[in-house]
Write a protein that holds these residues in place. Sequence first.
Motif, short mmCIF file in Angstrom:
data_model
loop_
_atom_site.label_atom_id
_atom_site.label_comp_id
_atom_site.label_asym_id
_atom_site.label_seq_id
_atom_site.Cartn_x
_atom_site.Cartn_y
_atom_site.Cartn_z
N HIS C 249 0.82 -1.20 0.00
CA HIS C 249 0.00 0.00 0.00
C HIS C 249 0.86 1.26 0.00
O HIS C 249 1.86 1.32 0.71
CB HIS C 249 -0.90 -0.01 1.23
CG HIS C 249 -2.04 0.95 1.09
ND1 HIS C 249 -1.88 2.29 1.30
CD2 HIS C 249 -3.32 0.76 0.72
CE1 HIS C 249 -3.04 2.88 1.07
NE2 HIS C 249 -3.93 1.98 0.72
N PHE C 288 -6.78 7.78 1.71
CA PHE C 288 -5.41 8.27 1.53
C PHE C 288 -5.28 9.12 0.27
O PHE C 288 -4.23 9.73 0.04
CB PHE C 288 -4.47 7.05 1.46
CG PHE C 288 -3.01 7.41 1.57
CD1 PHE C 288 -2.56 8.25 2.57
CD2 PHE C 288 -2.09 6.92 0.65
CE1 PHE C 288 -1.22 8.58 2.68
CE2 PHE C 288 -0.74 7.25 0.76
CZ PHE C 288 -0.31 8.08 1.77
N CYS C 292 -1.88 10.84 -1.49
CA CYS C 292 -1.22 9.73 -2.16
C CYS C 292 -0.57 10.20 -3.46
O CYS C 292 -1.23 10.79 -4.30
CB CYS C 292 -2.24 8.64 -2.46
SG CYS C 292 -1.51 7.22 -3.29
N CYS C 299 -9.60 6.84 -7.61
CA CYS C 299 -9.39 6.90 -6.16
C CYS C 299 -10.28 7.95 -5.50
O CYS C 299 -10.62 7.85 -4.33
CB CYS C 299 -7.94 7.21 -5.84
SG CYS C 299 -6.77 6.09 -6.60
N PRO C 304 -11.71 1.90 -2.16
CA PRO C 304 -11.20 0.58 -2.55
C PRO C 304 -11.61 -0.50 -1.55
O PRO C 304 -11.63 -0.26 -0.35
CB PRO C 304 -9.68 0.76 -2.59
CG PRO C 304 -9.40 2.01 -1.84
CD PRO C 304 -10.63 2.85 -1.88
N CYS C 317 -6.34 -0.93 -2.14
CA CYS C 317 -5.78 0.08 -3.05
C CYS C 317 -6.08 -0.35 -4.46
O CYS C 317 -6.00 -1.54 -4.78
CB CYS C 317 -4.27 0.19 -2.84
SG CYS C 317 -3.49 1.30 -4.02
N PHE C 318 -6.41 0.60 -5.32
CA PHE C 318 -6.74 0.26 -6.70
C PHE C 318 -5.51 -0.12 -7.49
O PHE C 318 -5.60 -0.72 -8.54
CB PHE C 318 -7.46 1.43 -7.38
CG PHE C 318 -8.81 1.69 -6.79
CD1 PHE C 318 -9.77 0.68 -6.77
CD2 PHE C 318 -9.12 2.92 -6.25
CE1 PHE C 318 -11.00 0.92 -6.21
CE2 PHE C 318 -10.36 3.16 -5.71
CZ PHE C 318 -11.30 2.16 -5.68
N ARG C 319 -4.34 0.30 -7.03
CA ARG C 319 -3.15 0.02 -7.82
C ARG C 319 -2.34 -1.13 -7.23
O ARG C 319 -1.11 -1.15 -7.35
CB ARG C 319 -2.32 1.29 -7.95
CG ARG C 319 -3.13 2.42 -8.58
CD ARG C 319 -2.29 3.63 -8.87
NE ARG C 319 -1.27 3.37 -9.89
CZ ARG C 319 -0.41 4.29 -10.29
NH1 ARG C 319 -0.45 5.51 -9.77
NH2 ARG C 319 0.51 4.00 -11.20
S1 SF4 Z 1 -6.36 3.64 -3.69
FE1 SF4 Z 1 -4.16 3.34 -3.59
S2 SF4 Z 1 -3.36 4.64 -5.22
FE2 SF4 Z 1 -5.43 5.29 -4.85
S3 SF4 Z 1 -5.24 6.95 -3.41
FE3 SF4 Z 1 -5.62 5.12 -2.24
S4 SF4 Z 1 -3.63 4.42 -1.76
FE4 SF4 Z 1 -3.31 5.86 -3.38
#
Ligand code: SF4
Lengths: 285, 334, 340
Positions: C249, C288, C292, C299, C304, C317-319
């Motif tokens: 993350h 976040f 982020c 996001c 997520p 987290c999407f990534r």
């Molecule tokens: S989902 Fe992951 S990439 Fe998107 S803002 Fe949150 S922490 Fe950052």
Amino acid sequence: MRGVGEHYRIIHANRLSRIGFWIIVGFLTVAVFAPWIAPHGPWEMLFVDGRIASLRPPSWAFPVGTTHLGYDLFSQLVLATRTTVIIGGVSGLISILIGANIGLIAGYYGGKIDEILMRFTDILYGMPFLPFIIVLIALFGRKLEYVILAIVLIIWRTSARVIRAQTISIRQRQFITAAKARGCSDLRIIYRHILPNVLPLLLLYASFNIAWSIITEASASFLGFGDGETISWGGMLYELWLSGKTRVAWWWFAAPSICIVLLVTSLVFVSRAYEEVANPRLRKR
Amino acid sequence: MALFELKNVNRHFEIRPGLVSRVLHRHPTRWIKAVEALNLTLEEDEVLGIAGESGCGKSTTCMMIAGLAPPTAGEIHYRGKRVDNLEGEALRRHRRHVQMIFQDPYESLNPRFRVFDIVAEGPRAMALWPERGIGTRVADILFAVGLEPGKYNARFPHELSGGERQRVGIASALVMEPETVIADEPLSMLDVSIRAGILDLLRGLAQERHFSCIYVSHDLSILGNIADRLLVMYLGQAVEIGPLKQVIRAPKHPYTRALIGAVPVPDPRYRRPIPRISGDIARPIDPPPGCRFAPRCPYADASCRKTFLGLDTSDPLHHQAACHRLEQITDDDI
Amino acid sequence: MTTKAVLEVRDLNVRYNTSAGPIHAVSEVSFDVFGDEVFGIAGESGCGKSTLIRALLRLLSPNGICESAVISFKGHDLRTMPDREFRKDILWREISLVPQSAMNSLNPVYRVGAQIVEAIRAHRRCTRATARERVAELFDVVGLQADLMDSYPHEFSGGMRQRAMIAMALALDPALIIMDEPTTGLDVLVQERILRRIRKIRDAIASSIILITHDIAVIAEMCDRIAVMYGGRFMEQARSLDLFESPHHPYTLGLKNAFPSIHAVGAELISIPGFPPGLIGPQTSCPFEPRCPFRIERCATETPQPVTITEQHEIRCFRSAEAESLRELAKSKATWHCSN
Ligand code: SF4
Ligand SMILES: Nc1ncnc2c1ncn2[C@@H]1O[C@H](COP(=O)(O)OP(=O)(O)OP(=O)(O)O)[C@@H](O)[C@H]1O
Ligand SMILES: Nc1ncnc2c1ncn2[C@@H]1O[C@H](COP(=O)(O)OP(=O)(O)OP(=O)(O)O)[C@@H](O)[C@H]1O
Ligand SMILES: [Mg+2]
Ligand SMILES: [Mg+2]
């Protein structure tokens, strides 16, 4: 500082204190509007069919009955409420004011100041109430002011002791050291930092003091040391005693007694609600 | 000239046994020698770190320097003037320049004050600025410690998390614009990212306003990040002092060596070596003369138990340790 | 480590009602604590760690409201258990707590030993003398001399009070010990000693521990599994080796950067710029997102959901798929301080 809303919440958290609160509000209303509520004067002789309405039991015409001299007990009761509320309120408040300040100062400074103030309190502890009020009244006469003075002098001492003890324990807390470090003066620490923390206890003792003043005033009047010019609950009982009709006129006895008990208990219930705040250990149970 | 100078400062507490044991067993009065014969200088514009075992007298030292607890013996000088015997108004005025951040954020905030009032209390009590000026300064400092004023101003301490309380404590000391800040474990409940921010803030203030700071922490890595010099204490005695990098890279005193050897590493595979110092954590009750570390020290000999070598404060940059047996300690011994 | 969960929590939410609106201090938190393991919770100040455990132990302040799908402890449903029973049979006896306010949790007017003796005797039949012996034993574990039992709390240093509270939490051999920042006031030597003794006790009486601390080194040393919390949510949950070796993350990556190490005195720390999230009102983005450096459009509009990476490794987290490359980027200061 707590807002009004918070006091409302404290009182309403508990059923008994809620009931007590509304009873007190009721008595206060009666006290404020007493002259308009009372149908007759306190010592106004009433006649029915040309005869003195002597010793009538409660009825539609006389909701609480009458005395042997034909005075309306309901009117007496209503007017006496005003006296009681004034005496209770004034002497309760003055005594907590004195008690709190002496307690705060003795507790905060400690040392010599504490020693002197506490010895003084101890002397008052040795002073019995009755001889004290007798002397006072012999010297100055039967006046409301002196009754209040006598009551205040007798009851402030307990609140002073309790608040002193609490102040001592708060004085040792680190947020007081922090206040000193930030440059607060002694007076500022006492009244801005310590006072709000003893406030629940102070309110508890304020209501105790009011309850005690009411009882004390009633006893004093019952013994004939009240103010002869104003009617009070204790005074009503005194007149009953003088009339020698105690065994006959139950209503005459019941009415002022019930009022005293009701008001004092309500005060105690409300103070219990504050006790829970002042003393968090109770709350956990 | 040194900003603060502590000369042979002591703080002893009397232990009063319970009434029963006083009467029955006739226990003599015993003394906790929380701080003993401490000599120390704080230079202008410097950050002095203090580290040491739990209960070794760090907070007690802080309280004495901040003028909140008088030493039982010795003198404290501030800009050449004696301050440990100040009283009343003079003491109050002196305190403005020396602000303390307290160790326990749960105990040092008045539970009946809102955040804004806690921070504004010092400036108000000292009438430093008009109310409007106080308002903006309080807002600024709250923002600087990472508490958005709009969100926190009206909260009571019990509505804050531990780290938030700690930052309120920091703000209420810094808002006074002191010349010296005495910070007793100020960041112990904060996570690293907020810590880094506040360390930046402190460093910035130190450069901008020329203030000096005493920074107590058990976390040597934080000290490594902020302090210029490091003092290590053990049971009320100063055992090692010197420029920070030298003390951490080449510790001399056996206690400092053990302390630095026991610093944990953020790696789940790493296991801290079991420290070589033996025995229990002691307390300074009626301690015998000599080095108080001697009972636990693998190098101790008779001379250690007899006398304690004090530290010489004349040269602040001199790295020195109060140990008799420095020559006997070799590097692979840590 | 046994595979049976001692504590099972599903979908726990806590909000505080305030005049400014509800604060969502804990959102959709699910986790298990297995027998005999140390479960660590790390995260930024104010992210909801203490709230989470206060909710489990019913110690929330009156404006806090807790809702959850499951809280089960050793098969007991803690959500429906009456308060009385909970206080008598669970609190202290089965689950004990070292609160974050440990330094200020002792009653100032009673001697420290007497308070722990009372706590023992409230839950277990034993004489005062046996209880005192037990306290002496516990004091030894936390490195306090037995004669300190008769001192008052104000005669203790901050760290000594904290150690006394740790002793109290160990007193009744509970099955689950929850420690909220137990070592904030302790130097590394004392800390090392206490953690070593606690591990020993844990092995002897097979209890589990929930350890909340901001000190990543302590987490690394003690914990079998770690949850990283941010803005009231568990952002990443993994076995500790996995978390340290392949953090996924972005917040965890930032957290690692900001940790100072004694082995690099004076090295610059990379902090995460920006403020922690407000938590007021419903959440419609990744908490976040505002801070982020790797955020994408999605996001800001969607929260997520947990994604499983490997066994026992979950992130929100999407990534998550690009973790490898993000990890490289996160090492440079420019990533954190310029893109924002
Ligand atoms: S989902 Fe992951 S990439 Fe998107 S803002 Fe949150 S922490 Fe950052
Ligand atoms: N009021 C007091 N009465 C008796 N002893 C005290 C008092 N205050 C402190 N002490 C003792 O003095 C010693 C030093 O305490 P101090 O608070 O300075 O330690 P510290 O270095 O700050 O420790 P920690 O890191 O645990 O906070 C301790 O042994 C403590 O028991
Ligand atoms: N009684 C309350 N009323 C309103 N808000 C509260 C209350 N208690 C806590 N909060 C808020 O809820 C959030 C979470 O608090 P919590 O104490 O759980 O944080 P934490 O993760 O333990 O932080 P820390 O590491 O600083 O102790 C914080 O932002 C705090 O301000
Ligand atoms: Mg301390
Ligand atoms: Mg917390």
